[in-house]
Design a protein around this motif. Structure first.
Motif, PDB file in Angstrom:
ATOM      1  N   THR A 166       0.900  -1.418   0.063  1.00 48.72           N
ATOM      2  CA  THR A 166      -0.009   0.064   0.018  1.00 48.72           C
ATOM      3  C   THR A 166       1.051   1.193  -0.052  1.00 48.72           C
ATOM      4  OG1 THR A 166      -0.139  -0.278   2.366  1.00 48.72           O
ATOM      5  CG2 THR A 166      -1.923  -0.994   1.041  1.00 48.72           C
ATOM      6  N   GLU A 167       1.920   1.216   0.617  1.00 47.50           N
ATOM      7  CA  GLU A 167       2.857   2.489   0.695  1.00 47.50           C
ATOM      8  C   GLU A 167       3.208   2.637  -0.802  1.00 47.50           C
ATOM      9  OE1 GLU A 167       3.098   4.670   2.876  1.00 47.50           O
ATOM     10  OE2 GLU A 167       1.610   3.712   4.082  1.00 47.50           O
ATOM     11  N   GLU A 168       3.592   1.775  -1.635  1.00 50.63           N
ATOM     12  CA  GLU A 168       4.155   1.827  -2.998  1.00 50.63           C
ATOM     13  C   GLU A 168       2.847   2.388  -3.651  1.00 50.63           C
ATOM     14  OE1 GLU A 168       6.214  -1.661  -4.211  1.00 50.63           O
ATOM     15  OE2 GLU A 168       7.487  -1.692  -2.492  1.00 50.63           O
ATOM     16  N   ALA A 169       1.923   1.778  -3.700  1.00 53.45           N
ATOM     17  CA  ALA A 169       0.642   2.228  -4.589  1.00 53.45           C
ATOM     18  C   ALA A 169       0.185   3.650  -4.107  1.00 53.45           C
ATOM     19  CB  ALA A 169      -0.576   1.141  -3.896  1.00 53.45           C
ATOM     20  N   ARG A 170       0.374   4.088  -2.583  1.00 58.62           N
ATOM     21  CA  ARG A 170      -0.058   5.436  -2.266  1.00 58.62           C
ATOM     22  C   ARG A 170       0.974   6.284  -3.142  1.00 58.62           C
ATOM     23  NH1 ARG A 170      -0.520   4.581   2.745  1.00 58.62           N
ATOM     24  NH2 ARG A 170      -2.889   4.556   2.613  1.00 58.62           N
ATOM     25  N   ALA A 171       2.183   6.002  -2.986  1.00 60.31           N
ATOM     26  CA  ALA A 171       3.249   6.904  -3.533  1.00 60.31           C
ATOM     27  C   ALA A 171       3.011   7.085  -5.157  1.00 60.31           C
ATOM     28  CB  ALA A 171       4.684   6.291  -3.516  1.00 60.31           C
ATOM     29  N   PHE A 172       2.718   6.069  -5.950  1.00 58.84           N
ATOM     30  CA  PHE A 172       2.088   6.038  -7.173  1.00 58.84           C
ATOM     31  C   PHE A 172       1.360   7.126  -7.425  1.00 58.84           C
ATOM     32  CE2 PHE A 172      -0.456   4.650 -10.771  1.00 58.84           C
ATOM     33  CZ  PHE A 172       0.423   4.878 -11.862  1.00 58.84           C
ATOM     34  N   LEU A 173       0.160   6.572  -6.564  1.00 58.83           N
ATOM     35  CA  LEU A 173      -1.302   7.538  -6.710  1.00 58.83           C
ATOM     36  C   LEU A 173      -0.863   9.024  -6.491  1.00 58.83           C
ATOM     37  CD1 LEU A 173      -3.744   5.155  -5.370  1.00 58.83           C
ATOM     38  CD2 LEU A 173      -3.431   6.242  -7.559  1.00 58.83           C
ATOM     39  N   GLU A 174       0.068   9.346  -5.627  1.00 61.72           N
ATOM     40  CA  GLU A 174       0.162  10.645  -5.076  1.00 61.72           C
ATOM     41  C   GLU A 174       0.933  11.523  -6.579  1.00 61.72           C
ATOM     42  OE1 GLU A 174       2.720  10.869  -1.790  1.00 61.72           O
ATOM     43  OE2 GLU A 174       0.970  10.196  -0.258  1.00 61.72           O
ATOM     44  N   GLY A 175       1.959  10.710  -7.086  1.00 65.32           N
ATOM     45  CA  GLY A 175       2.476  11.161  -8.403  1.00 65.32           C
ATOM     46  C   GLY A 175       1.601  11.407  -9.351  1.00 65.32           C
ATOM     47  N   TYR A 176       0.633  10.401  -9.610  1.00 64.10           N
ATOM     48  CA  TYR A 176      -0.514  10.410 -10.685  1.00 64.10           C
ATOM     49  C   TYR A 176      -1.206  11.522 -10.335  1.00 64.10           C
ATOM     50  CZ  TYR A 176      -3.794   8.595 -13.779  1.00 64.10           C
ATOM     51  OH  TYR A 176      -4.488   8.531 -14.934  1.00 64.10           O
ATOM     52  N   ARG A 177      -1.615  11.731  -9.321  1.00 69.25           N
ATOM     53  CA  ARG A 177      -2.365  12.853  -8.981  1.00 69.25           C
ATOM     54  C   ARG A 177      -2.224  14.271  -9.237  1.00 69.25           C
ATOM     55  NH1 ARG A 177      -4.261   9.374  -4.165  1.00 69.25           N
ATOM     56  NH2 ARG A 177      -6.390   8.556  -4.875  1.00 69.25           N
ATOM     57  N   GLU A 178      -0.873  14.304  -9.507  1.00 67.69           N
ATOM     58  CA  GLU A 178      -0.100  15.491  -9.700  1.00 67.69           C
ATOM     59  C   GLU A 178      -0.531  16.031 -11.306  1.00 67.69           C
ATOM     60  OE1 GLU A 178       3.926  16.000  -8.795  1.00 67.69           O
ATOM     61  OE2 GLU A 178       3.574  15.381  -6.746  1.00 67.69           O
ATOM     62  N   GLN A 179      -0.715  14.922 -12.127  1.00 65.04           N
ATOM     63  CA  GLN A 179      -0.963  15.029 -13.480  1.00 65.04           C
ATOM     64  C   GLN A 179      -2.477  14.803 -14.110  1.00 65.04           C
ATOM     65  OE1 GLN A 179       1.556  15.916 -15.402  1.00 65.04           O
ATOM     66  NE2 GLN A 179       2.871  15.940 -13.360  1.00 65.04           N
ATOM     67  N   ALA A 180      -3.187  13.947 -13.244  1.00 68.64           N
ATOM     68  CA  ALA A 180      -4.458  13.591 -13.792  1.00 68.64           C
ATOM     69  C   ALA A 180      -5.440  13.378 -12.280  1.00 68.64           C
ATOM     70  CB  ALA A 180      -4.599  12.405 -14.766  1.00 68.64           C
ATOM     71  N   ALA A 181      -6.601  13.321 -12.821  1.00 63.28           N
ATOM     72  CA  ALA A 181      -7.485  13.066 -11.448  1.00 63.28           C
ATOM     73  C   ALA A 181      -7.496  11.490 -11.149  1.00 63.28           C
ATOM     74  CB  ALA A 181      -9.089  13.345 -11.964  1.00 63.28           C
ATOM     75  N   ALA A 182      -7.411  11.240  -9.823  1.00 62.50           N
ATOM     76  CA  ALA A 182      -7.509   9.720  -9.551  1.00 62.50           C
ATOM     77  C   ALA A 182      -8.413   9.913  -8.086  1.00 62.50           C
ATOM     78  CB  ALA A 182      -6.249   9.182  -9.263  1.00 62.50           C
ATOM     79  N   PRO A 183      -9.937   9.967  -8.168  1.00 61.59           N
ATOM     80  CA  PRO A 183     -10.458  10.366  -6.821  1.00 61.59           C
ATOM     81  C   PRO A 183     -10.448   8.932  -5.941  1.00 61.59           C
ATOM     82  CG  PRO A 183     -12.134  10.014  -8.704  1.00 61.59           C
ATOM     83  CD  PRO A 183     -10.419  10.118  -9.386  1.00 61.59           C
TER      84      PRO A 183
END
Length: 110
Positions: free
Chosen positions: A35-52
């Protein structure tokens, strides 16, 4: 800085499926979603696109519907060489099956 280039779908499909594919390939290890790796990916992804929050369980299910037909074919499971080459994808599909009912609990809070 790390980046992911997806030449497979190139904006032709749902971006959510690409998120699910990246998470399965990058954060699923030894039958457990990191989950920490997944959370880190999503944080970066959310800087570029929506990921509610809440989209991950749906995106994992969509990915399963699309990809399980490829990876769980009889000839893939039976053929020794194909199975070795595609073992990761087969394991990911089995992980999704085993965790189907708890995907929302596991992922939607990330």
């Amino acid at each position: 800085m790390t980046g992911i280039v997806d030449f497979d779908r190139m904006d032709a499909a749902y971006p959510e499926i690409d998120v699910a594919r990246a998470l399965l390939s990058g954060a699923l290890r030894d039958g457990r979603m990191r989950t920490e790796e997944a959370r880190a990916f999503l944080e970066g992804y959310r800087e570029q696109a929506a990921a509610p929050r809440g989209m991950l369980s749906r995106s994992m299910r969509l990915l399963y519907v699309i990809e399980s037909g490829w990876w769980l074919r009889t000839e893939v499971r039976r053929d020794g060489e194909l199975r070795r080459l595609l073992a990761r994808f087969i394991a990911e599909m089995h992980w999704l099956e085993a965790n189907w009912d708890t995907l929302a609990e596991q992922l939607d809070g990330l």
